[in-house]
Design an enzyme around this catalytic site. Structure first.
Site, PDB file in Angstrom:
ATOM      1  N   ASP A   1      55.228  21.639  29.144  1.00 24.44           N
ATOM      2  CA  ASP A   1      53.869  21.773  29.077  1.00 24.44           C
ATOM      3  C   ASP A   1      53.648  23.220  29.794  1.00 24.44           C
ATOM      4  OD1 ASP A   1      51.286  19.580  29.054  1.00 24.44           O
ATOM      5  OD2 ASP A   1      50.924  21.671  29.809  1.00 24.44           O
TER       6      ASP A   1
ATOM      7  N   ASP B   1      56.101  28.440  26.191  1.00 20.09           N
ATOM      8  CA  ASP B   1      55.406  28.401  25.307  1.00 20.09           C
ATOM      9  C   ASP B   1      55.853  28.139  23.946  1.00 20.09           C
ATOM     10  OD1 ASP B   1      52.963  28.804  23.561  1.00 20.09           O
ATOM     11  OD2 ASP B   1      52.532  30.966  24.173  1.00 20.09           O
ATOM     12  N   ILE B   2      55.818  26.900  23.447  1.00 18.43           N
ATOM     13  CA  ILE B   2      56.321  26.276  21.974  1.00 18.43           C
ATOM     14  C   ILE B   2      55.611  26.956  20.907  1.00 18.43           C
ATOM     15  CG2 ILE B   2      57.747  24.609  23.034  1.00 18.43           C
ATOM     16  CD1 ILE B   2      54.232  24.021  21.409  1.00 18.43           C
TER      17      ILE B   2
ATOM     18  N   ASN C   1      54.154  17.101  20.606  1.00 16.60           N
ATOM     19  CA  ASN C   1      52.641  16.458  20.721  1.00 16.60           C
ATOM     20  C   ASN C   1      51.567  17.459  21.188  1.00 16.60           C
ATOM     21  OD1 ASN C   1      50.827  14.325  22.008  1.00 16.60           O
ATOM     22  ND2 ASN C   1      51.247  15.639  23.904  1.00 16.60           N
TER      23      ASN C   1
ATOM     24  N   TYR D   1      41.235  22.149  13.454  1.00 19.15           N
ATOM     25  CA  TYR D   1      42.167  21.087  13.987  1.00 19.15           C
ATOM     26  C   TYR D   1      42.604  20.223  12.777  1.00 19.15           C
ATOM     27  CZ  TYR D   1      43.187  16.912  16.574  1.00 19.15           C
ATOM     28  OH  TYR D   1      43.863  15.767  17.074  1.00 19.15           O
TER      29      TYR D   1
ATOM     30  N   LYS E   1      46.598  19.658  11.523  1.00 22.99           N
ATOM     31  CA  LYS E   1      47.004  18.224  11.638  1.00 22.99           C
ATOM     32  C   LYS E   1      47.458  17.793  10.183  1.00 22.99           C
ATOM     33  CE  LYS E   1      46.741  17.168  15.832  1.00 22.99           C
ATOM     34  NZ  LYS E   1      47.898  17.142  16.584  1.00 22.99           N
TER      35      LYS E   1
ATOM     36  N   THR F   1      42.127  10.338  26.415  1.00 20.43           N
ATOM     37  CA  THR F   1      42.760  11.529  27.072  1.00 20.43           C
ATOM     38  C   THR F   1      41.984  12.671  27.633  1.00 20.43           C
ATOM     39  OG1 THR F   1      43.148  13.200  25.119  1.00 20.43           O
ATOM     40  CG2 THR F   1      44.855  11.243  25.537  1.00 20.43           C
TER      41      THR F   1
END
Length: 307
Positions: A37, A68-69, A95, A167, A171, A201
C-alpha cells in the site's frame, strides 16, 4: 485453519478496506502476506506497516511493501520482495484502486489517467512480473507451479455505472486481463479469477447509500465476506476454477456467465445496410436493447438461491 500454510501471498492496496481484510484472511489461513500500500494510516504511519502490525498481533506472518504498483518498476520490486521470502510466489491478489468519479462531460484527462494507472496498470504490472516468475519456476522444476491470481473488478465493469466512466472502463479491462491471464498462465499451472465485491470501505462510504445492515439481517456489505472468497480462490480447493468472474456480497457468491449471443441476424452473403434494416426486429425489442439499469442489473446477484 491452515489451508495456505507455507504459502507466500501478495495483496496490493492492503492497507485498508477490502485489501486489508483479504490480507488478514490469508494470514489466518497460514500464508505469509506481503502487504502492499502507498497510503497512510490515520496516525500518519504507512498503511502497509499498520496492517502488518495488526496481522502480527493476531499471530500471523506478514511484511510491508510501499511500492507504487502503477509503475513497472514498483511492480517488479513488489514481486521480487515476495519471491525472496521462500523462492516462490503462490498467490497474487490485485486489489489496489482509487475513484475519481465524474460524468463524461466533466471528466479530465488527469482523472482518467489516474484511475487507469492504479486499477488497470496496477493489475498489469504485478501480473507481468508474477507471470515471468511462474514461467521460469515451471521451466526450472519441470512441474506446474500451482499458483493463483485474484483480480478485483466491479459490477461497474460489467454493466457500466453513471458518473464512473473511468472506473467502469478500468474494471471492464480487468475482467478481460484476467481471462487473458487464465488462458496464458494455465500452461504453467496458474489459475486466474476476478471478483466483483460489494463492501463497506472508506472508498464506498458516503458514496453508496444503505450499507448499514438491518437488525437481524445478513450484512451485505461486510468486507470479510469478500476476503473469504479471495482466500478460497487461493487454496487447493479452487483448483480447476479459472477465467471466472464472481460477484460477492454478504452471504452470496454469484458466478457470472460470460458474454453469449442473445439475438442474431444471419444470411448467405456478406451483410449490407439494407439487410440489417430489414431484419431489425431480430436484434431484440426496444425493451431488450435499452440501456441496462445498473441497480436492476446488480440486483440479479443473489436471486438464484431464492425460492
Amino acid at each position: 485453519m491452515d489451508e495456505l500454510k507455507g504459502k507466500v501471498a501478495v495483496v496490493t492496496g492492503a492497507g485498508q478496506g477490502i485489501g486489508r481484510a483479504e490480507a488478514r484472511a490469508l494470514a489466518r489461513a497460514g500464508a505469509h502476506v506481503v502487504v502492499n500500500d502507498v497510503g497512510r494510516a490515520p496516525d500518519g504511519r504507512p498503511a502497509a506497516e499498520d496492517a502488518v502490525e495488526e496481522i502480527r498481533e493476531a499471530g500471523g506472518s506478514a511484511e510491508p511493501n510501499g511500492d507504487d504498483i502503477s509503475t513497472w518498476d514498483g511492480a517488479e520490486r513488489l514481486i521480487g520482495q515476495a519471491v525472496a521470502v521462500a523462492g516462490r510466489l503462490d498467490l497474487l491478489v490485485c486489489n489496489a484502486g482509487i475513484i475519481r468519479d465524474r460524468t463524461l462531460v466533466n471528466l479530465t484527462e488527469a482523472e482518467w489517467d489516474a484511475v487507469m494507472a492504479v486499477h488497470l496498470k496496477g493489475h498489469a504490472g504485478p501480473l507481468h512480473f508474477a507471470a515471468a516468475h511462474w514461467k521460469e519456476l515451471s521451466a526450472r522444476t519441470g512441474e506446474p507451479v500451482d499458483a493463483a491470481v485474484v483480480t478485483t473488478s466491479s459490477e461497474a465493469g460489467l454493466y457500466g455505472n453513471f458518473g464512473q466512466a473511468n472506473y467502469s472502463a478500468a474494471k471492464a479491462g480487468i475482467v478481460a486481463l484476467t481471462q487473458v491471464a487464465a488462458r496464458e498462465l494455465g500452461r504453467y499451472g496458474v489459475r486466474a479469477n476476478a471478483i466483483c465485491p460489494r463492501a463497506r470501505t472508506g472508498m464506498t462510504e458516503g458514496v453508496v447509500e444503505g450499507m448499514d445492515p438491518a437488525e437481524g439481517a445478513a450484512d451485505e456489505w461486510d468486507p470479510e465476506s469478500v476476503a473469504a472468497l479471495t482466500a478460497f480462490l487461493g487454496t487447493a480447493y479452487s483448483r480447476g476454477i479459472s477465467g471466472q468472474v464472481f460477484v460477492v456480497h454478504g452471504p452470496t457468491v454469484s458466478r457470472m456467465r460470460e458474454w453469449t449471443p442473445a439475438d442474431e441476424i444471419s444470411g448467405s452473403r456478406a451483410l449490407r445496410l439494407d439487410d440489417i434494416i430489414l431484419q431489425r426486429e431480430l436484434l431484440g425489442t426496444a425493451r431488450d436493447t435499452a440501456v441496462v439499469d445498473f441497480a436492476e442489473a446488480s440486483a440479479r446477484s443473489g436471486r438464484l438461491g431464492r425460492p
